[in-house]
Design an enzyme around this catalytic site. Structure first.
Site, PDB file in Angstrom:
ATOM      1  N   ASP A  24      -2.860   8.482   7.381  1.00 56.38           N
ATOM      2  CA  ASP A  24      -3.858   7.694   8.105  1.00 56.38           C
ATOM      3  C   ASP A  24      -3.122   6.888   9.177  1.00 56.38           C
ATOM      4  OD1 ASP A  24      -2.700   5.532   6.846  1.00 56.38           O
ATOM      5  OD2 ASP A  24      -4.407   5.095   5.533  1.00 56.38           O
ATOM      6  N   SER A  72       0.808  -1.227   0.000  1.00 57.36           N
ATOM      7  CA  SER A  72       0.000   0.000   0.000  1.00 57.36           C
ATOM      8  C   SER A  72       0.841   1.277   0.000  1.00 57.36           C
ATOM      9  CB  SER A  72      -0.917   0.022   1.225  1.00 57.36           C
ATOM     10  OG  SER A  72      -0.154  -0.139   2.405  1.00 57.36           O
ATOM     11  N   HIS A 123      -0.188   4.900   7.058  1.00 57.27           N
ATOM     12  CA  HIS A 123       0.591   5.387   5.914  1.00 57.27           C
ATOM     13  C   HIS A 123       1.098   6.816   6.074  1.00 57.27           C
ATOM     14  CE1 HIS A 123      -2.186   2.223   4.435  1.00 57.27           C
ATOM     15  NE2 HIS A 123      -1.050   1.778   3.937  1.00 57.27           N
TER      16      HIS A 123
END
Ligand SMILES: *[C@@H]1O[C@H](CO)[C@@H](O)[C@H](O)[C@H]1NC(C)=O
Ligand SMILES: *[C@@H]1O[C@H](CO)[C@@H](O)[C@H](O)[C@H]1NC(C)=O
Ligand SMILES: *[C@@H]1O[C@H](CO)[C@@H](O)[C@H](O)[C@H]1NC(C)=O
Length: 376
Positions: A339, A45, A342
């Site tokens: 977040d 991600s 991340h």
């Protein structure tokens, strides 16, 4: 397919020869010419630019909703990047003279645009939730080995269009960017917690063994397919992300998880040195994400928060997902974390710059810039 193969062949030759020196303007930087003909991205991600939006299933992690992308130049819309804007793959690509990361493989497939994009810019195979091991978050992502398989099939399509010789030249000069491994550690600790026990030395040795051998098998396979330039971002201090910090009563990093990642990073570096000694013409750079994150003072870099999610809720912003209705911090450039897992766009930009041509101790044995410019 509707593309003129001869025109394509001419294009790929001119790109490889550096005739088409398309460049982009980096904020505060002078215009950079393309340092490599194309970039192929493998990862999780931290690198995904939309592949997971095209994967079926409810368990698939997706950044396809606000407030993801809120600061993305031009659109402010979610694209699948787990960031308020660009991610680290985008910024590595920008440093290499591209506008942003190459597009996601599944996006290119859906738009019937794998050719020409794979030839003129590259492809991103990165998939959120993926690990070095197939077993990590199995079923909800494209694991590393599968990403390598997708490159293999991309290569076959490129060869069918412009011929094997042009492709072999292109692939050998291109930048193969990796950022993967954090999810393997999250999955490992989750599994132990489920079994209500802590890791033994032999658990850790077995984990490192399979991680290093699977990673090395993927790199060796890409080498066999003609890749020569490997830029590898190692596993950062995963014990310091907000979602893990909330497990510590003080909100500090979870030391055991960091030590686990640090031990792997050492094993990975020595494996890469071993591979490079064995595979003629292989060049690589390890970006020390761990050393960078733990050795850089966030305050000095202008961050007011280095432990909390900008977009989330509750303690450290880590009790809620980033979605509509979540709390947003006032200044997104001043939060290290976007977040609960991340980095923010600005934090991704700073790390990519450090890996590209920052202080020598953040990369080994050469910087990403030296890797790009290395003559194969
Ligand atoms: C896990 O271990 C703790 C203490 O060692 C114990 O109190 C708890 O009941 C255990 N839980 C399970 C699910 O075995
Ligand atoms: C990858 O790791 C698994 C264990 O998780 C192992 O069984 C498998 O042989 C490894 N694959 C390679 C190519 O090393
Ligand atoms: C929790 O954080 C503190 C620093 O605030 C650290 O000293 C401690 O070791 C951490 N606890 C764990 C379990 O890692």
């Amino acid at each position: 397919m509707g593309y003129n193969n001869l025109a394509m062949k001419a294009l790929v030759v001119s790109i490889v020869l550096g005739v088409v020196a398309a460049g982009v303007e980096l904020p505060g930087n002078k215009k950079v010419a393309r340092q490599v003909p194309a970039i192929y991205v493998f990862g999780d991600s931290t690198m995904d630019v939309g592949n997971n939006n095209y994967l079926p299933g409810n368990e698939v992690p997706r950044a396809d909703h606000p407030y993801y992308g809120v600061d993305l130049p031009g659109s402010g819309k979610p694209t699948g990047r787990f960031s308020n804007g660009y991610n680290v793959a985008d910024f590595v690509a920008r440093n290499l003279g591209f506008e942003k990361s190459p597009l996601a493989y599944l996006v290119l497939k859906a738009r019937n645009y794998l050719i020409p994009s794979s030839i003129t810019r590259g492809v991103s195979y990165a998939s959120a939730g993926s690990g070095i091991l197939d077993s990590t978050n199995a079923g909800g992502n494209i694991p590393l080995w599968q990403q390598v398989r997708l490159f293999e099939s991309t290569k076959a399509e490129m060869e069918a269009t412009v011929g094997p010789q042009a492709v072999s030249h292109l692939v050998s000069k291109s930048f193969f960017l990796f950022g993967i491994g954090s999810n393997d550690f999250f999955a490992f600790t989750r599994e132990l917690a489920k079994q209500n026990r802590s890791a033994t030395q032999s658990d850790v040795a077995a984990l490192y063994g399979s991680l290093v051998s699977n990673y090395s098998a993927s790199i060796t396979e890409l080498y066999t397919l003609g890749a020569r330039k490997f830029g590898i971002i190692n596993v950062g201090p995963v014990g310091c992300v907000p979602r893990v910090r909330v497990l510590n009563a003080t909100g500090g990093c979870v030391d055991a998880l960091n030590q686990l990642a640090a031990g792997f990073d050492v094993a990975l570096s020595s494996k890469l040195a071993e591979l490079a000694a064995k595979l003629p013409g292989m060049a690589y750079s390890v970006a020390d994400s761990f050393g960078y994150a733990s050795g850089t003072d966030p305050k000095a870099a202008g961050f007011v928060s280095a432990d909390s999610a900008c977009c989330g809720g509750g303690r450290l912003g880590a009790d809620a997902d980033c979605q509509l209705g979540a709390t947003l911090c006032a200044d997104r450039d001043r939060f290290l974390f976007w977040d609960r897992v991340h980095p923010s766009q600005r934090s991704a930009m700073l790390s990519a710059q450090a890996f590209y041509d920052g202080p020598a101790h953040f990369t080994s044995p050469i910087t990403f810039k030296q890797l790009a410019q290395h003559n194969i």
